[in-house]
Every structure is written in structure tokens, then in C-alpha cells.
Design a protein around this motif. Structure first.
Motif, PDB file in Angstrom:
ATOM      1  N   ASP A 198       0.819  -1.211   0.000  1.00 18.36           N
ATOM      2  CA  ASP A 198       0.000   0.000   0.000  1.00 18.36           C
ATOM      3  C   ASP A 198       0.854   1.262   0.000  1.00 18.36           C
ATOM      4  O   ASP A 198       0.502   2.272  -0.607  1.00 18.36           O
ATOM      5  CB  ASP A 198      -0.943   0.007   1.208  1.00 18.36           C
ATOM      6  CG  ASP A 198      -2.040  -1.040   1.114  1.00 18.36           C
ATOM      7  OD1 ASP A 198      -2.300  -1.519  -0.010  1.00 18.36           O
ATOM      8  OD2 ASP A 198      -2.623  -1.389   2.154  1.00 18.36           O
ATOM      9  N   LEU A 199       1.981   1.222   0.709  1.00 19.59           N
ATOM     10  CA  LEU A 199       2.833   2.402   0.821  1.00 19.59           C
ATOM     11  C   LEU A 199       3.816   2.551  -0.339  1.00 19.59           C
ATOM     12  O   LEU A 199       4.436   3.598  -0.480  1.00 19.59           O
ATOM     13  CB  LEU A 199       3.618   2.356   2.133  1.00 19.59           C
ATOM     14  CG  LEU A 199       2.871   2.824   3.378  1.00 19.59           C
ATOM     15  CD1 LEU A 199       3.703   2.532   4.623  1.00 19.59           C
ATOM     16  CD2 LEU A 199       2.544   4.298   3.298  1.00 19.59           C
ATOM     17  N   ALA A 200       3.954   1.510  -1.145  1.00 22.51           N
ATOM     18  CA  ALA A 200       4.959   1.541  -2.208  1.00 22.51           C
ATOM     19  C   ALA A 200       4.657   2.581  -3.279  1.00 22.51           C
ATOM     20  O   ALA A 200       5.552   2.983  -4.026  1.00 22.51           O
ATOM     21  CB  ALA A 200       5.082   0.168  -2.855  1.00 22.51           C
ATOM     22  N   THR A 201       3.409   3.035  -3.372  1.00 26.44           N
ATOM     23  CA  THR A 201       3.054   4.057  -4.357  1.00 26.44           C
ATOM     24  C   THR A 201       3.059   5.457  -3.757  1.00 26.44           C
ATOM     25  O   THR A 201       2.687   6.419  -4.431  1.00 26.44           O
ATOM     26  CB  THR A 201       1.665   3.776  -4.962  1.00 26.44           C
ATOM     27  OG1 THR A 201       0.682   3.744  -3.919  1.00 26.44           O
ATOM     28  CG2 THR A 201       1.651   2.441  -5.689  1.00 26.44           C
ATOM     29  N   GLU A 207       8.589   6.979   2.770  1.00 30.17           N
ATOM     30  CA  GLU A 207       7.603   5.896   2.762  1.00 30.17           C
ATOM     31  C   GLU A 207       7.862   4.940   1.601  1.00 30.17           C
ATOM     32  O   GLU A 207       7.843   3.713   1.769  1.00 30.17           O
ATOM     33  CB  GLU A 207       6.196   6.475   2.656  1.00 30.17           C
ATOM     34  CG  GLU A 207       5.732   7.232   3.886  1.00 30.17           C
ATOM     35  CD  GLU A 207       4.332   7.771   3.754  1.00 30.17           C
ATOM     36  OE1 GLU A 207       3.764   8.160   4.785  1.00 30.17           O
ATOM     37  OE2 GLU A 207       3.792   7.816   2.631  1.00 30.17           O
ATOM     38  N   HIS A 208       8.080   5.508   0.429  1.00 30.50           N
ATOM     39  CA  HIS A 208       8.287   4.691  -0.774  1.00 30.50           C
ATOM     40  C   HIS A 208       9.502   3.780  -0.607  1.00 30.50           C
ATOM     41  O   HIS A 208       9.436   2.573  -0.895  1.00 30.50           O
ATOM     42  CB  HIS A 208       8.475   5.626  -1.975  1.00 30.50           C
ATOM     43  CG  HIS A 208       8.752   4.925  -3.255  1.00 30.50           C
ATOM     44  ND1 HIS A 208       7.830   4.119  -3.887  1.00 30.50           N
ATOM     45  CD2 HIS A 208       9.869   4.907  -4.040  1.00 30.50           C
ATOM     46  CE1 HIS A 208       8.361   3.639  -5.010  1.00 30.50           C
ATOM     47  NE2 HIS A 208       9.590   4.101  -5.112  1.00 30.50           N
ATOM     48  N   THR A 209      10.597   4.325  -0.133  1.00 31.67           N
ATOM     49  CA  THR A 209      11.823   3.544   0.030  1.00 31.67           C
ATOM     50  C   THR A 209      11.659   2.464   1.088  1.00 31.67           C
ATOM     51  O   THR A 209      12.077   1.311   0.894  1.00 31.67           O
ATOM     52  CB  THR A 209      12.997   4.471   0.398  1.00 31.67           C
ATOM     53  OG1 THR A 209      13.191   5.419  -0.649  1.00 31.67           O
ATOM     54  CG2 THR A 209      14.275   3.671   0.594  1.00 31.67           C
ATOM     55  N   ALA A 210      11.064   2.808   2.230  1.00 31.66           N
ATOM     56  CA  ALA A 210      10.862   1.832   3.298  1.00 31.66           C
ATOM     57  C   ALA A 210       9.981   0.686   2.826  1.00 31.66           C
ATOM     58  O   ALA A 210      10.226  -0.486   3.150  1.00 31.66           O
ATOM     59  CB  ALA A 210      10.240   2.506   4.519  1.00 31.66           C
ATOM     60  N   ALA A 211       8.942   1.006   2.048  1.00 35.71           N
ATOM     61  CA  ALA A 211       8.038  -0.022   1.549  1.00 35.71           C
ATOM     62  C   ALA A 211       8.740  -0.973   0.589  1.00 35.71           C
ATOM     63  O   ALA A 211       8.620  -2.199   0.701  1.00 35.71           O
ATOM     64  CB  ALA A 211       6.842   0.630   0.860  1.00 35.71           C
ATOM     65  N   LEU A 212       9.497  -0.431  -0.356  1.00 33.69           N
ATOM     66  CA  LEU A 212      10.207  -1.281  -1.310  1.00 33.69           C
ATOM     67  C   LEU A 212      11.286  -2.113  -0.621  1.00 33.69           C
ATOM     68  O   LEU A 212      11.508  -3.276  -0.986  1.00 33.69           O
ATOM     69  CB  LEU A 212      10.813  -0.439  -2.430  1.00 33.69           C
ATOM     70  CG  LEU A 212       9.826   0.196  -3.406  1.00 33.69           C
ATOM     71  CD1 LEU A 212      10.578   0.926  -4.522  1.00 33.69           C
ATOM     72  CD2 LEU A 212       8.879  -0.849  -4.010  1.00 33.69           C
ATOM     73  N   ASP A 213      11.942  -1.533   0.378  1.00 29.66           N
ATOM     74  CA  ASP A 213      12.948  -2.292   1.132  1.00 29.66           C
ATOM     75  C   ASP A 213      12.296  -3.477   1.849  1.00 29.66           C
ATOM     76  O   ASP A 213      12.850  -4.587   1.877  1.00 29.66           O
ATOM     77  CB  ASP A 213      13.640  -1.391   2.155  1.00 29.66           C
ATOM     78  CG  ASP A 213      14.629  -0.431   1.515  1.00 29.66           C
ATOM     79  OD1 ASP A 213      14.933  -0.599   0.320  1.00 29.66           O
ATOM     80  OD2 ASP A 213      15.078   0.509   2.211  1.00 29.66           O
ATOM     81  N   ALA A 214      11.126  -3.236   2.443  1.00 30.76           N
ATOM     82  CA  ALA A 214      10.422  -4.309   3.142  1.00 30.76           C
ATOM     83  C   ALA A 214      10.015  -5.418   2.179  1.00 30.76           C
ATOM     84  O   ALA A 214      10.153  -6.613   2.475  1.00 30.76           O
ATOM     85  CB  ALA A 214       9.193  -3.749   3.856  1.00 30.76           C
ATOM     86  N   LEU A 215       9.511  -5.045   1.008  1.00 35.21           N
ATOM     87  CA  LEU A 215       9.105  -6.041   0.017  1.00 35.21           C
ATOM     88  C   LEU A 215      10.307  -6.793  -0.536  1.00 35.21           C
ATOM     89  O   LEU A 215      10.236  -8.005  -0.790  1.00 35.21           O
ATOM     90  CB  LEU A 215       8.333  -5.368  -1.116  1.00 35.21           C
ATOM     91  CG  LEU A 215       6.936  -4.864  -0.739  1.00 35.21           C
ATOM     92  CD1 LEU A 215       6.322  -4.080  -1.889  1.00 35.21           C
ATOM     93  CD2 LEU A 215       6.026  -6.026  -0.344  1.00 35.21           C
ATOM     94  N   THR A 216      11.404  -6.106  -0.712  1.00 40.63           N
ATOM     95  CA  THR A 216      12.626  -6.768  -1.187  1.00 40.63           C
ATOM     96  C   THR A 216      13.063  -7.835  -0.186  1.00 40.63           C
ATOM     97  O   THR A 216      13.449  -8.951  -0.569  1.00 40.63           O
ATOM     98  CB  THR A 216      13.753  -5.740  -1.395  1.00 40.63           C
ATOM     99  OG1 THR A 216      13.358  -4.827  -2.441  1.00 40.63           O
ATOM    100  CG2 THR A 216      15.050  -6.427  -1.807  1.00 40.63           C
TER     101      THR A 216
END
Length: 223
Positions: A198-201, A207-216
Motif C-alpha cells: 500500500d505504501l509503495a506508491t 515511505e516509498h523507500t521503506a516499503a520497497l525495502d520491506a518487500l525486497t
């Protein structure tokens, strides 16, 4: 609020003005006046679809992928489908994953009175927080965001007088889906995966960076 003309939005999104009008009518982007849009909603919509030409996965496949990544049992796909999807998840990046699962729901943006925030949050399925996202999730004060059955959207709009013109105290993002909300609630409570998607967009770089890092991290762990 920064504004953007519809023809400019069409150019930014590489679609026709008519398609932009349809997106605004559906609430996927926020219309402000006859020919003006909330620029942030346009940028968010574009980010969700940016970067990859592949077709988005179907709704049930998207939720299966999210469920697998979250560690939830995925029983609505056959064994062969699950096997293929697992293989795909072992060979996909975080930004591509976000793009692939975009059909999990249709996003609608509204504004509402602040007094309705608590009750609105109770009506929506919201992604659970974790220490990583405690100060990043929309629930921290920027507004209300969550998932709702598609058939319940009109009733929610009427009950809370949700506005599509951006006039209100808080932002409300409603993600409507025809998928089983009970399963979505289980996924939402299974860690940071759905919150990260949800936060990746988000247009906020943090927020964007933290979200992508978590998904990675989740994708690497899955592989």
C-alpha cells in the motif's frame, strides 16, 4: 493542493483525456472542478502503474501472490497455479511486484470530516502495522486507508458523505475488491507485506523507500 489539467494528466499517464475523465469519475484520481485534478492523486496513480509493460495479474492471482509473500495459506488456486506463481515470485523485483498486483483492488480517493475517521477505520480492512511502519502508515494521522467490498462502496459514500472534490478535513483512500475480505483481513494481520504494498506508491520518498525495502526482504526470504 497542487492542481493539474486533465490534458496534462493524460499526457503524463499516456492515456486519452476521456480515460482520465473515467478515472476521475471512478475516484481513482481526484477531480477538482470541471477540468482540474489533484496532482498528487495523478502522480500516485502513475507510480502504481509505472515501470513495467507486463499485464497486471488477475485479482485472485494478485491476492494469492500477496498471501504467499505474507506466509498465508493460499487455497483458492490449484496446485499447478500455485507452483507457477511461487516460481514467479522467486524471480521478481519489489517494484515489479507492486505493479503486478495492482489489480488486487480499485483505488478511490475521497475527503471526509475528521470526526468520521474512527468509524471509517472500523469499516475498512486496514493493513497491520509493524515497528518499521509505525510512523509511516496512513493511519498515523494523514488520513484513513483500507479495503472494502466493491458492493459496499456506494453505501459508505452516502453514510459518511465522502467527497470526491478534495473538500474535507482528512483524506480517505478506499480500495474496493470483489475478493474475500476475510482472507484479506488474514493477510493484513500477517505482518508488513500488505502495508508495504500500500505504501509503495507513496510520493513521500521515505515511505516509498521503506516499503520497497520491506518487500525486497520478503521476496528474498521467499526465494
Amino acid at each position: 493542493m497542487a492542481l493539474m489539467a486533465m490534458d496534462v494528466a493524460a499526457e503524463r499517464l499516456s492515456v486519452s483525456v476521456r480515460q482520465v475523465q473515467r478515472l476521475a469519475k471512478a475516484g481513482a484520481i481526484v477531480a477538482v472542478g470541471a477540468n482540474l485534478l489533484d496532482a498528487e492523486s495523478v502522480h500516485r496513480f502513475g507510480r502504481q502503474r509505472a515501470g513495467h509493460r507486463q499485464r497486471a495479474w488477475a485479482e485472485d492471482t494478485a491476492w494469492a501472490a500477496i498471501g504467499l509473500l505474507a506466509g498465508v495459506r493460499v487455497e483458492w488456486l490449484g496446485q499447478a497455479q500455485r507452483s507457477r506463481l511461487k516460481g514467479r515470485l522467486r524471480d521478481i523485483g519489489a517494484d515489479e511486484f507492486v505493479s503486478a498486483v495492482r489489480n488486487r483492488a480499485t483505488v478511490h480517493h475521497f475527503a471526509a470530516h475528521r470526526a468520521a475517521a474512527t468509524r471509517l477505520g472500523q469499516r475498512l480492512v486496514t493493513a497491520s502495522t509493524s515497528p518499521l511502519f509505525d510512523d509511516l502508515t496512513p493511519a498515523s494521522g494523514a488520513g484513513v486507508e483500507g479495503y472494502l467490498a466493491t458492493d459496499d462502496l456506494d453505501g459508505l459514500i452516502d453514510e459518511f458523505a465522502l467527497a470526491t472534490d478534495g473538500v474535507g478535513d482528512i483524506d480517505v483512500t478506499v480500495c474496493t475488491t470483489s475478493f474475500d475480505l476475510g482472507i484479506i483481513e488474514t493477510i493484513a494481520g500477517a505482518g508488513e507485506t500488505l502495508a508495504a504494498i500500500d505504501l509503495a506508491t507513496s510520493l513521500d520518498p521515505r515511505e516509498h523507500t521503506a516499503a520497497l525495502d520491506a518487500l525486497t526482504r520478503r521476496l528474498k526470504a521467499f526465494a
